[in-house]
Design an enzyme around this catalytic site. Sequence first.
Site, PDB file in Angstrom:
ATOM      1  N   CYS A 192      -7.976  18.675  -2.973  1.00  0.00           N
ATOM      2  CA  CYS A 192      -6.549  19.387  -2.257  1.00  0.00           C
ATOM      3  C   CYS A 192      -5.818  20.172  -2.975  1.00  0.00           C
ATOM      4  CB  CYS A 192      -5.962  17.945  -1.907  1.00  0.00           C
ATOM      5  SG  CYS A 192      -7.024  16.661  -1.084  1.00  0.00           S
ATOM      6  N   HIS A 250       1.491  19.404  -0.470  1.00  0.00           N
ATOM      7  CA  HIS A 250       0.210  18.978   0.221  1.00  0.00           C
ATOM      8  C   HIS A 250       0.737  17.688   1.288  1.00  0.00           C
ATOM      9  CE1 HIS A 250      -3.453  17.451   0.642  1.00  0.00           C
ATOM     10  NE2 HIS A 250      -3.530  16.388  -0.070  1.00  0.00           N
ATOM     11  N   ASN A 270      -4.162  14.974   6.712  1.00  0.00           N
ATOM     12  CA  ASN A 270      -4.577  15.371   5.372  1.00  0.00           C
ATOM     13  C   ASN A 270      -5.699  16.420   5.640  1.00  0.00           C
ATOM     14  OD1 ASN A 270      -5.292  16.138   2.740  1.00  0.00           O
ATOM     15  ND2 ASN A 270      -5.168  14.154   1.991  1.00  0.00           N
TER      16      ASN A 270
HETATM   17  O1  UT7 Z   1      -5.311  14.310  -0.914  1.00  0.00           O
HETATM   18  C1  UT7 Z   1      -5.086  13.124  -1.496  1.00  0.00           C
HETATM   19  C2  UT7 Z   1      -5.951  11.986  -0.589  1.00  0.00           C
HETATM   20  N1  UT7 Z   1      -5.445  10.659  -0.507  1.00  0.00           N
HETATM   21  C3  UT7 Z   1      -4.432  10.370  -0.384  1.00  0.00           C
HETATM   22  O2  UT7 Z   1      -3.288  10.975  -0.670  1.00  0.00           O
HETATM   23  C4  UT7 Z   1      -4.113   8.660  -0.414  1.00  0.00           C
HETATM   24  C5  UT7 Z   1      -3.014   8.051  -0.781  1.00  0.00           C
HETATM   25  N2  UT7 Z   1      -2.885   6.792  -0.624  1.00  0.00           N
HETATM   26  C6  UT7 Z   1      -2.355   6.396   0.495  1.00  0.00           C
HETATM   27  O3  UT7 Z   1      -1.690   7.301   1.143  1.00  0.00           O
HETATM   28  C7  UT7 Z   1      -2.139   5.032   1.100  1.00  0.00           C
HETATM   29  O4  UT7 Z   1      -2.332   4.243  -0.097  1.00  0.00           O
HETATM   30  C8  UT7 Z   1      -3.114   4.459   2.289  1.00  0.00           C
HETATM   31  C9  UT7 Z   1      -2.275   5.187   3.379  1.00  0.00           C
HETATM   32  C10 UT7 Z   1      -4.424   4.941   1.855  1.00  0.00           C
HETATM   33  C11 UT7 Z   1      -3.004   2.889   2.260  1.00  0.00           C
HETATM   34  O5  UT7 Z   1      -1.409   2.723   2.531  1.00  0.00           O
HETATM   35  P1  UT7 Z   1      -1.065   1.399   1.617  1.00  0.00           P
HETATM   36  O6  UT7 Z   1       0.337   1.246   2.317  1.00  0.00           O
HETATM   37  O7  UT7 Z   1      -1.015   1.756   0.221  1.00  0.00           O
HETATM   38  O8  UT7 Z   1      -1.833   0.175   2.209  1.00  0.00           O
HETATM   39  P2  UT7 Z   1      -2.598  -0.832   1.589  1.00  0.00           P
HETATM   40  O9  UT7 Z   1      -4.045  -0.331   1.211  1.00  0.00           O
HETATM   41  O10 UT7 Z   1      -1.980  -1.395   0.241  1.00  0.00           O
HETATM   42  O11 UT7 Z   1      -2.925  -1.921   2.601  1.00  0.00           O
HETATM   43  C12 UT7 Z   1      -1.808  -2.730   3.076  1.00  0.00           C
HETATM   44  C13 UT7 Z   1      -2.366  -3.699   4.268  1.00  0.00           C
HETATM   45  C14 UT7 Z   1      -3.676  -4.285   3.673  1.00  0.00           C
HETATM   46  O12 UT7 Z   1      -3.755  -5.662   4.587  1.00  0.00           O
HETATM   47  P3  UT7 Z   1      -3.252  -7.004   3.638  1.00  0.00           P
HETATM   48  O13 UT7 Z   1      -4.102  -7.004   2.354  1.00  0.00           O
HETATM   49  O14 UT7 Z   1      -1.900  -6.657   3.406  1.00  0.00           O
HETATM   50  O15 UT7 Z   1      -3.394  -7.863   4.522  1.00  0.00           O
HETATM   51  C15 UT7 Z   1      -4.888  -3.547   4.393  1.00  0.00           C
HETATM   52  O16 UT7 Z   1      -6.176  -4.255   4.722  1.00  0.00           O
HETATM   53  O17 UT7 Z   1      -2.886  -2.792   5.262  1.00  0.00           O
HETATM   54  C16 UT7 Z   1      -4.064  -2.900   5.585  1.00  0.00           C
HETATM   55  N3  UT7 Z   1      -4.716  -1.577   6.050  1.00  0.00           N
HETATM   56  C17 UT7 Z   1      -4.753  -1.341   7.429  1.00  0.00           C
HETATM   57  N4  UT7 Z   1      -4.152  -1.772   8.471  1.00  0.00           N
HETATM   58  C18 UT7 Z   1      -4.451  -1.152   9.581  1.00  0.00           C
HETATM   59  C19 UT7 Z   1      -5.354  -0.738   5.607  1.00  0.00           C
HETATM   60  N5  UT7 Z   1      -5.594   0.281   6.261  1.00  0.00           N
HETATM   61  C20 UT7 Z   1      -5.217   0.040   7.413  1.00  0.00           C
HETATM   62  C21 UT7 Z   1      -5.270   0.719   8.826  1.00  0.00           C
HETATM   63  N6  UT7 Z   1      -4.799   0.172   9.704  1.00  0.00           N
HETATM   64  N7  UT7 Z   1      -5.975   1.831   8.769  1.00  0.00           N
END
Ligand code: UT7
Length: 330
Positions: free
Chosen positions: A115, A255, A285
């Site tokens: 990225c 980004h 993204n």
């Molecule tokens: O170019 C660089 C590339 N990458 C990035 O920039 C990614 C950076 N990271 C992020 O943007 C975030 O970490 C994510 C968007 C990927 C995830 O968001 P988060 O707020 O960190 O969520 P999390 O992984 O902590 O998950 C929170 C909850 C979990 O459920 P529980 O354990 O609280 O019950 C996940 O299982 O949300 C759940 N979850 C979802 N629910 C619905 C994770 N993905 C999803 C989804 N839909 N797509």
Amino acid sequence: MGEISVGILGIGSYVPEKIVTNLELEQKIDTTDKWIVERTGIRERRVINQGQATSDLATKAAEKALKDARVTAEEIDLIIVGTVTPDMIFPSVACLVQQNIKAVNAAAFDLTAVCSGFIYGIATANAFIKAGTYKKILVIGAEALSTITNWEDRNTAILFGDGAGAVVLGEVSPGYGIIGLDLGAEGSGGHLLNVPGGGSRMPVTTESISQGLHFIHMDGNEVFKFAIKIMGETVNKALANAKLSQEDINCLVPHQANLRIIQSAAKRLGLPLEKVVINLDKYGNTSAASIPLALDEGVKSGRIKNGDVIAIVGFGGGLTWGAGIIRWGK
Ligand code: UT7
């Protein structure tokens, strides 16, 4: 004689027509539009059709940038493409673009900084022009991330999209152009965001495919923490390099990975969101393409004006990061 000032002579971007909305993802995986919008800010993304590839997007963006710069393809000395989704392992996307636009006098190579690829490309081109090696360079960020995304994995499928953005770099009037840069890398974090299969470590086999090793793998939480920390740091270093401070920034072009990351970066830099170009709601993204896509939107919408101080900033796999300070204009 003083140092040459290097800046953006023209800019263009292109996204494929096909739109995939959050509602469509809801039908396929265990997610909701509400969750995706609240946690990322993304509403839809563009995806290539079968038969299209990264070089097709890159070529269209390059043609627009050349037109905007009023520079002919023959005048281009070098083409640099930041991408992690080349049409094939080789030849490079840059060589395919060179052939498509008939830039017969140009050298061409791809650059891998995920990225951060566009910013690494700008820094490389800037150095070549400042050194007097080349006069006009096309820098392109282009990706078809949909081809390495596991559409059944809700951790990644919601995030990524396809697109391309391009700029022509060349000499500008003194005081304009790229006035500060910062690049960095931290290989120890490489495992946090990668495509493990398909390279020399783990060549493609039926087994690697059945294990999904040819798809993007990501520790979202760790990448999130890294992004929050690095965005402000690298912009501050680039500002120091330009001998400017946060108050001098008229517009931030970050980004486009996650709205919460962008909000945090703006806060750390003391910038209201009105000074930030945000278009990830429409495109998700797009890795190396995201900064030039946002920059093009900022310029074409009239938000970025002659004389403005722009900060571009990115982070990504590698881990890598980078920022540039540009005084807009020629
Ligand atoms: O170019 C660089 C590339 N990458 C990035 O920039 C990614 C950076 N990271 C992020 O943007 C975030 O970490 C994510 C968007 C990927 C995830 O968001 P988060 O707020 O960190 O969520 P999390 O992984 O902590 O998950 C929170 C909850 C979990 O459920 P529980 O354990 O609280 O019950 C996940 O299982 O949300 C759940 N979850 C979802 N629910 C619905 C994770 N993905 C999803 C989804 N839909 N797509």
